[in-house]
Design an enzyme around this catalytic site. Structure first.
Site, PDB file in Angstrom:
ATOM      1  N   ASP A 113       0.858  -1.186   0.000  1.00  7.94           N
ATOM      2  CA  ASP A 113       0.000   0.000   0.000  1.00  7.94           C
ATOM      3  C   ASP A 113       0.891   1.231   0.000  1.00  7.94           C
ATOM      4  O   ASP A 113       1.714   1.414   0.907  1.00  7.94           O
ATOM      5  CB  ASP A 113      -0.921   0.000   1.222  1.00  7.94           C
ATOM      6  CG  ASP A 113      -1.837   1.213   1.247  1.00  7.94           C
ATOM      7  OD1 ASP A 113      -2.859   1.195   0.542  1.00  7.94           O
ATOM      8  OD2 ASP A 113      -1.513   2.189   1.963  1.00  7.94           O
ATOM      9  N   GLU A 156      -1.260  -1.112  -5.953  1.00 11.03           N
ATOM     10  CA  GLU A 156      -2.430  -0.406  -6.464  1.00 11.03           C
ATOM     11  C   GLU A 156      -2.116   0.226  -7.814  1.00 11.03           C
ATOM     12  O   GLU A 156      -1.019   0.719  -8.043  1.00 11.03           O
ATOM     13  CB  GLU A 156      -2.852   0.691  -5.484  1.00 11.03           C
ATOM     14  CG  GLU A 156      -3.337   0.182  -4.151  1.00 11.03           C
ATOM     15  CD  GLU A 156      -3.588   1.317  -3.174  1.00 11.03           C
ATOM     16  OE1 GLU A 156      -4.747   1.525  -2.805  1.00 11.03           O
ATOM     17  OE2 GLU A 156      -2.622   1.994  -2.803  1.00 11.03           O
ATOM     18  N   ASP A 191      -3.096   1.350   6.765  1.00  9.85           N
ATOM     19  CA  ASP A 191      -2.240   1.015   5.622  1.00  9.85           C
ATOM     20  C   ASP A 191      -1.993  -0.485   5.543  1.00  9.85           C
ATOM     21  O   ASP A 191      -1.902  -1.055   4.447  1.00  9.85           O
ATOM     22  CB  ASP A 191      -0.908   1.765   5.722  1.00  9.85           C
ATOM     23  CG  ASP A 191      -1.084   3.263   5.561  1.00  9.85           C
ATOM     24  OD1 ASP A 191      -2.139   3.672   5.016  1.00  9.85           O
ATOM     25  OD2 ASP A 191      -0.188   4.027   5.963  1.00  9.85           O
TER      26      ASP A 191
END
Length: 386
Positions: A185, A269, A365
């Site tokens: 993340d 991501e 996170d």
């Protein structure tokens, strides 16, 4: 399998070679701007744009013209490569992959490329390289060049000249040393948080040099433009920017190398950094809100180098036999990894996560990284997009 790799070195040219490199970079910039102006003129008149072959014919006319006869002093192949880059930029624009090509400015991205490997001679024993119309140039030989030389690109950065030598070589198909998978993340308070709970602290290279850069820019604004003192101040600012970029690049290389060597699959991501860092100023008719806060957020986002982090991970994992999976970022930090409940109330603050349905609590996170890894497993298993 074939592996393309670039090796970059700092050049140590003499005075004449430095002057010639500046002239050649200026010639490439002039040809690019002249060709772009010609293409825009034809577009405004409703005419079809010139192809690469048509631009090369124009280049021959410019080199033979009395007004631009100095273009003949520069090697022709780098000038042709400039036209090829412009043609690629036009193609990307019409394919909606990039913005419209812009005119080049002196001092920004000065470079030229030699595409013919037959004209390039590399002498690693004596730490020198031969380039057409420049002769033998010495370079700082920090590591060996592996493979067959394909092309060479000379560039100016921070007042120093560099050469990037692209090579091609055959390597055995890599087998991953590790068998584990991890989700990452990306953030600002924590640069990269892993699904196992570990994280990397941010470097914040620009923030560390921001005060020094601001003082240098203020000093430059008080100088007479294009005077010798103004040029010295400009060179000082360029060195600061080069130090910021080098520190960030060094940090990213070390982080991605460690991750790629210890993981077989990495899930991140699929962030749209350009959209995330857009200005919120708006227009005079519709002014934006929280412009100053958004400006600081944009600066912090761009200081991290998220796109470069993902780019390096992709090719380094491929070199080590692993692979990178990019998953959609929607609701990764709002979804409970235990019960799957999705709610904005789950994330009570920037750092804390507490599921309102089952009571699961963890760092926000870490929760995002766990969900990213889970989505990556689904994508790898059955090709799901979320």
């Amino acid at each position: 399998m074939q592996r393309l790799q670039a090796f970059k070195y700092e050049l140590m040219p003499n005075g004449e070679q430095q002057r010639n490199m500046r002239r050649y970079a200026g010639s490439c910039r002039f040809v690019c701007n002249k060709a772009l102006a010609l293409q825009k003129q034809r577009y405004d008149q409703g005419e079809k744009k010139l192809s690469y072959a048509g631009l090369c014919k124009q280049l021959t006319e410019w080199r033979n013209s009395t007004e631009t006869a100095w273009l003949a002093d520069a090697p022709v192949h780098p000038l042709q490569q400039t036209l090829k880059d412009l043609e690629r930029a036009y193609t990307n624009f019409f394919a909606k992959r990039a913005d419209f090509p812009r005119f080049k400015k002196k001092g920004l991205g000065d470079s030229f490329r030699y595409p013919d490997q037959k004209q390039i001679k590399l002498d690693q024993t004596n730490s020198r390289i031969f380039l057409p119309k420049l002769g033998w140039l010495r370079y700082r030989n920090s590591r060996d060049v592996l493979g067959e030389v394909r092309n060479a690109c000379v560039s100016l950065s921070g007042g120093k000249w560099f050469v990037s030598i692209q090579t091609e070589r055959k390597v055995e198909r890599p087998v991953p040393k590790a068998t584990s998978a991890i989700g990452i993340d990306m953030g600002i308070a924590r640069f990269a948080t892993m699904s196992d709970g570990t994280f990397l602290a941010p470097l914040n290279s620009f923030r560390k040099h921001e005060a020094r850069l601001r003082r240098a820019q203020r000093a430059m604004s008080r100088k007479t433009k294009f005077s010798n003192n103004w040029k010295k101040s400009k060179a000082r600012i360029q060195r600061i920017h080069a130090r910021i970029g080098n520190a960030r690049l060094d940090y990213l290389h070390k982080a991605t190398t460690t991750i790629s060597e210890n993981q077989a699959m990495v899930c991140i991501e699929d962030l749209k950094v350009r959209n995330m860092s857009k200005s919120a100023a708006g227009s005079s008719g519709q002014p934006g809100k929280n412009v100053r806060a958004k400006s600081g957020l944009n600066k912090a986002i761009l200081d991290q180098g998220w796109y470069e982090f993902g780019r390096q991970l992709e090719y380094k994992l491929a070199w080590n036999g692993g692979w990178l999976i990019a998953v959609p970022p929607q609701h990764t930090s709002r979804t409970c990894p235990c019960c799957g409940h999705v709610s904005t109330e789950n994330r009570q603050s920037q750092a804390s996560f507490a599921c309102v349905a089952c009571g699961y609590a963890n760092h926000a996170d870490v929760v995002g990284a766990i969900n990213i890894l889970a989505r990556g497993h689904r994508v790898a298993a059955c090709g799901e997009s979320a």
